[in-house]
Design a protein around this motif. Sequence first.
Motif, PDB file in Angstrom:
ATOM      1  N   THR A 328       0.909  -1.549  -0.275  1.00 16.90           N
ATOM      2  CA  THR A 328       0.194   0.189  -0.360  1.00 16.90           C
ATOM      3  C   THR A 328       1.070   1.469  -0.253  1.00 16.90           C
ATOM      4  OG1 THR A 328      -1.826  -0.983   1.291  1.00 16.90           O
ATOM      5  CG2 THR A 328      -1.265   1.437   1.042  1.00 16.90           C
ATOM      6  N   LEU A 329       0.487   2.304  -1.017  1.00 21.59           N
ATOM      7  CA  LEU A 329       1.534   3.524  -1.023  1.00 21.59           C
ATOM      8  C   LEU A 329       0.285   5.015  -0.309  1.00 21.59           C
ATOM      9  CD1 LEU A 329       4.434   3.579  -2.576  1.00 21.59           C
ATOM     10  CD2 LEU A 329       3.072   5.215  -4.305  1.00 21.59           C
ATOM     11  N   ALA A 355       6.394  11.460  -3.808  1.00 19.78           N
ATOM     12  CA  ALA A 355       5.965  12.008  -4.986  1.00 19.78           C
ATOM     13  C   ALA A 355       5.356  13.191  -4.930  1.00 19.78           C
ATOM     14  CB  ALA A 355       4.534  11.391  -5.842  1.00 19.78           C
ATOM     15  N   ASP A 356       6.284  14.643  -6.067  1.00 21.00           N
ATOM     16  CA  ASP A 356       5.293  15.713  -5.849  1.00 21.00           C
ATOM     17  C   ASP A 356       3.835  15.607  -6.787  1.00 21.00           C
ATOM     18  OD1 ASP A 356       7.905  15.970  -4.869  1.00 21.00           O
ATOM     19  OD2 ASP A 356       8.465  16.335  -7.082  1.00 21.00           O
ATOM     20  N   SER A 357       3.531  14.706  -7.426  1.00 22.47           N
ATOM     21  CA  SER A 357       2.027  15.289  -7.289  1.00 22.47           C
ATOM     22  C   SER A 357       1.212  13.834  -7.177  1.00 22.47           C
ATOM     23  CB  SER A 357       2.125  15.706  -8.693  1.00 22.47           C
ATOM     24  OG  SER A 357       2.620  14.663  -9.358  1.00 22.47           O
ATOM     25  N   ARG A 358      -0.041  14.146  -7.452  1.00 25.66           N
ATOM     26  CA  ARG A 358      -1.078  13.100  -6.951  1.00 25.66           C
ATOM     27  C   ARG A 358      -0.537  11.629  -8.693  1.00 25.66           C
ATOM     28  NH1 ARG A 358      -7.230  14.479  -6.547  1.00 25.66           N
ATOM     29  NH2 ARG A 358      -6.094  14.914  -4.688  1.00 25.66           N
ATOM     30  N   GLU A 359      -0.685  12.359  -9.788  1.00 26.12           N
ATOM     31  CA  GLU A 359      -0.198  12.045 -10.891  1.00 26.12           C
ATOM     32  C   GLU A 359       0.989  10.963 -11.016  1.00 26.12           C
ATOM     33  OE1 GLU A 359      -0.929  15.163 -10.815  1.00 26.12           O
ATOM     34  OE2 GLU A 359      -2.590  15.006 -11.979  1.00 26.12           O
ATOM     35  N   GLU A 360       1.871  12.261 -10.423  1.00 27.08           N
ATOM     36  CA  GLU A 360       3.331  11.115 -10.359  1.00 27.08           C
ATOM     37  C   GLU A 360       2.600  10.198  -9.165  1.00 27.08           C
ATOM     38  OE1 GLU A 360       8.065  11.107  -8.641  1.00 27.08           O
ATOM     39  OE2 GLU A 360       6.662  12.934  -9.199  1.00 27.08           O
ATOM     40  N   ALA A 361       2.282   9.936  -8.359  1.00 23.70           N
ATOM     41  CA  ALA A 361       1.560   9.252  -7.000  1.00 23.70           C
ATOM     42  C   ALA A 361       0.701   7.841  -7.826  1.00 23.70           C
ATOM     43  CB  ALA A 361       1.424  10.082  -6.155  1.00 23.70           C
ATOM     44  N   ASN A 362      -0.264   8.150  -8.609  1.00 22.38           N
ATOM     45  CA  ASN A 362      -0.717   6.720  -9.839  1.00 22.38           C
ATOM     46  C   ASN A 362      -0.012   6.499 -10.517  1.00 22.38           C
ATOM     47  OD1 ASN A 362      -3.544   7.260  -8.273  1.00 22.38           O
ATOM     48  ND2 ASN A 362      -3.341   9.263  -9.774  1.00 22.38           N
ATOM     49  N   ARG A 363       1.021   6.782 -11.150  1.00 22.67           N
ATOM     50  CA  ARG A 363       1.377   5.847 -11.908  1.00 22.67           C
ATOM     51  C   ARG A 363       2.893   5.167 -11.398  1.00 22.67           C
ATOM     52  NH1 ARG A 363       7.336   6.502 -12.945  1.00 22.67           N
ATOM     53  NH2 ARG A 363       7.193   8.614 -11.579  1.00 22.67           N
ATOM     54  N   ILE A 364       3.401   5.760 -10.658  1.00 22.53           N
ATOM     55  CA  ILE A 364       4.236   4.697  -9.519  1.00 22.53           C
ATOM     56  C   ILE A 364       3.624   3.688  -8.345  1.00 22.53           C
ATOM     57  CG2 ILE A 364       5.396   4.477  -7.248  1.00 22.53           C
ATOM     58  CD1 ILE A 364       6.689   7.663  -8.025  1.00 22.53           C
ATOM     59  N   ALA A 365       2.252   4.003  -8.375  1.00 29.55           N
ATOM     60  CA  ALA A 365       0.598   2.691  -8.232  1.00 29.55           C
ATOM     61  C   ALA A 365       1.041   2.021  -8.598  1.00 29.55           C
ATOM     62  CB  ALA A 365      -0.477   3.042  -7.036  1.00 29.55           C
ATOM     63  N   VAL A 366       0.385   2.382  -9.982  1.00 30.56           N
ATOM     64  CA  VAL A 366       0.031   1.169 -11.540  1.00 30.56           C
ATOM     65  C   VAL A 366       1.804   0.604 -11.809  1.00 30.56           C
ATOM     66  CG1 VAL A 366      -0.323   1.677 -13.815  1.00 30.56           C
ATOM     67  CG2 VAL A 366      -2.093   2.720 -12.344  1.00 30.56           C
ATOM     68  N   GLN A 371      -1.468  -0.569  -3.959  1.00 27.97           N
ATOM     69  CA  GLN A 371      -2.408  -0.095  -3.664  1.00 27.97           C
ATOM     70  C   GLN A 371      -2.495   1.633  -2.905  1.00 27.97           C
ATOM     71  OE1 GLN A 371      -4.623  -1.859  -1.107  1.00 27.97           O
ATOM     72  NE2 GLN A 371      -6.405  -0.226  -1.109  1.00 27.97           N
ATOM     73  N   LEU A 372      -3.191   2.216  -3.851  1.00 25.04           N
ATOM     74  CA  LEU A 372      -2.911   3.739  -3.314  1.00 25.04           C
ATOM     75  C   LEU A 372      -3.827   4.614  -1.895  1.00 25.04           C
ATOM     76  CD1 LEU A 372      -0.907   6.773  -3.687  1.00 25.04           C
ATOM     77  CD2 LEU A 372      -2.292   6.714  -5.340  1.00 25.04           C
ATOM     78  N   LEU A 373      -3.457   4.924  -1.591  1.00 30.71           N
ATOM     79  CA  LEU A 373      -4.453   5.549  -0.117  1.00 30.71           C
ATOM     80  C   LEU A 373      -3.949   7.225  -0.525  1.00 30.71           C
ATOM     81  CD1 LEU A 373      -4.249   3.441   3.090  1.00 30.71           C
ATOM     82  CD2 LEU A 373      -5.842   4.069   1.400  1.00 30.71           C
ATOM     83  N   ASP A 374      -4.886   7.691  -0.724  1.00 32.39           N
ATOM     84  CA  ASP A 374      -4.564   9.438  -1.260  1.00 32.39           C
ATOM     85  C   ASP A 374      -5.577  10.016   0.077  1.00 32.39           C
ATOM     86  OD1 ASP A 374      -4.389  12.036  -2.435  1.00 32.39           O
ATOM     87  OD2 ASP A 374      -5.447  10.791  -4.149  1.00 32.39           O
TER      88      ASP A 374
END
Length: 380
Positions: A328-329, A355-366, A371-374
């Motif tokens: 889980t990220l 990560a610096d952004s939500r988009e980068e966090a999503n890319r890392i998780a995928v 699993q991403l917890l935001d």
Amino acid sequence: MKNRNLPSGTRDEFGPRAAVKETISGQLFSIFKQRGFTKLTTPILEYADVFKPLNLDNYRPYQLLDEQGEALVLRPDLTLPVARMMSTTGVELPAKWYYGGDVFRVKKQLSGSYNQVTQAGIELVGSSSIKGELECLTIALAGCRATGVKEMTLELSDARFVEAVLAALPVPEPTKVALKQALFAKNLTVYNQISALLTDTEFGGFLGEWPWLFGDFDTVINVVKRLPKISKVQTVIDNLTAVNQFIKELAPEQRVVLDLSIPSPQTYYTGMAFRGYTQNASDYLFSGGRYDDLLTSFQQIKEPAVGLAFDVDALADRVPLQDAPRQTLIYFDSDQWQQAEILLKETPNSTLCLADSREEANRIAVSNNQQLLDLTKEGE
């Protein structure tokens, strides 16, 4: 630009295998500490002279020079650095050390073996009685159990046996040397020619079977009984028999074999040696023995010692690698750090996403199947 790969025989380690080796080392270190051993760390780089007692045909080191032109090596062994340290620091004896780390030995090309091997082991310095061997074997069996080895063969030998038998033979010294070389090389043509000189002596029956003196402990001992009375041989057999009986009491199902027709695993061994292996492993899971003369390579005073080393790579090779559980990220803004830390403690197998952004966090998780917890969505 030149492509710089790793040196032959070395490797990077990460992911599941690195985790398995870390777990195995931790299990072994825990046993060592429970038995009263103290951690010792020695340099990877040592002066070449430290390893003169090694048989360098089997332990060829990586060599280089320092700024004064002194020969240095990447350590091919972890016992000799302990002996070097003991001779220069004046540590009070007896001493019980444990260690872990990589050794580097240049193997033959295309041998299929790595030149970089991870070991974890112990050294008992100042222990002259058979209790030292028994302690090492107790730890060897405990280490195998802790790391999941369900079936293992324990091989015993003794560096003194061959020399004691040869010393008693009624032939000139050069003949004894030639007989030993043929025995170790299993050159039966030469061995039979020399042993034929003694066929009609009291050694004849034993010499006829010596090249094959390996196998079930009791079977080998029965062959040794064909020898005439030799006090030094009897001392060796008494010690081996005591160890075999100890193992039977400690682990009744443990298979023990005896080999009295091979050279010592290390040239610096002076007494009993022991190794553990499984049928499915190409390398020994552990090896060790007594080396009472080793410290004399560094000092004038002789000190008894015995040691044991586990091959962490060989132990790890037995463990089937499994896919890591899904992680889980946790993504958060910098002002949510404390909240993220609380969630990190509450969420099994989780890690902070920096990560610096939500988009980068999503890319890392995928890309890592996480699993991403935001936490940043909570305020929206």
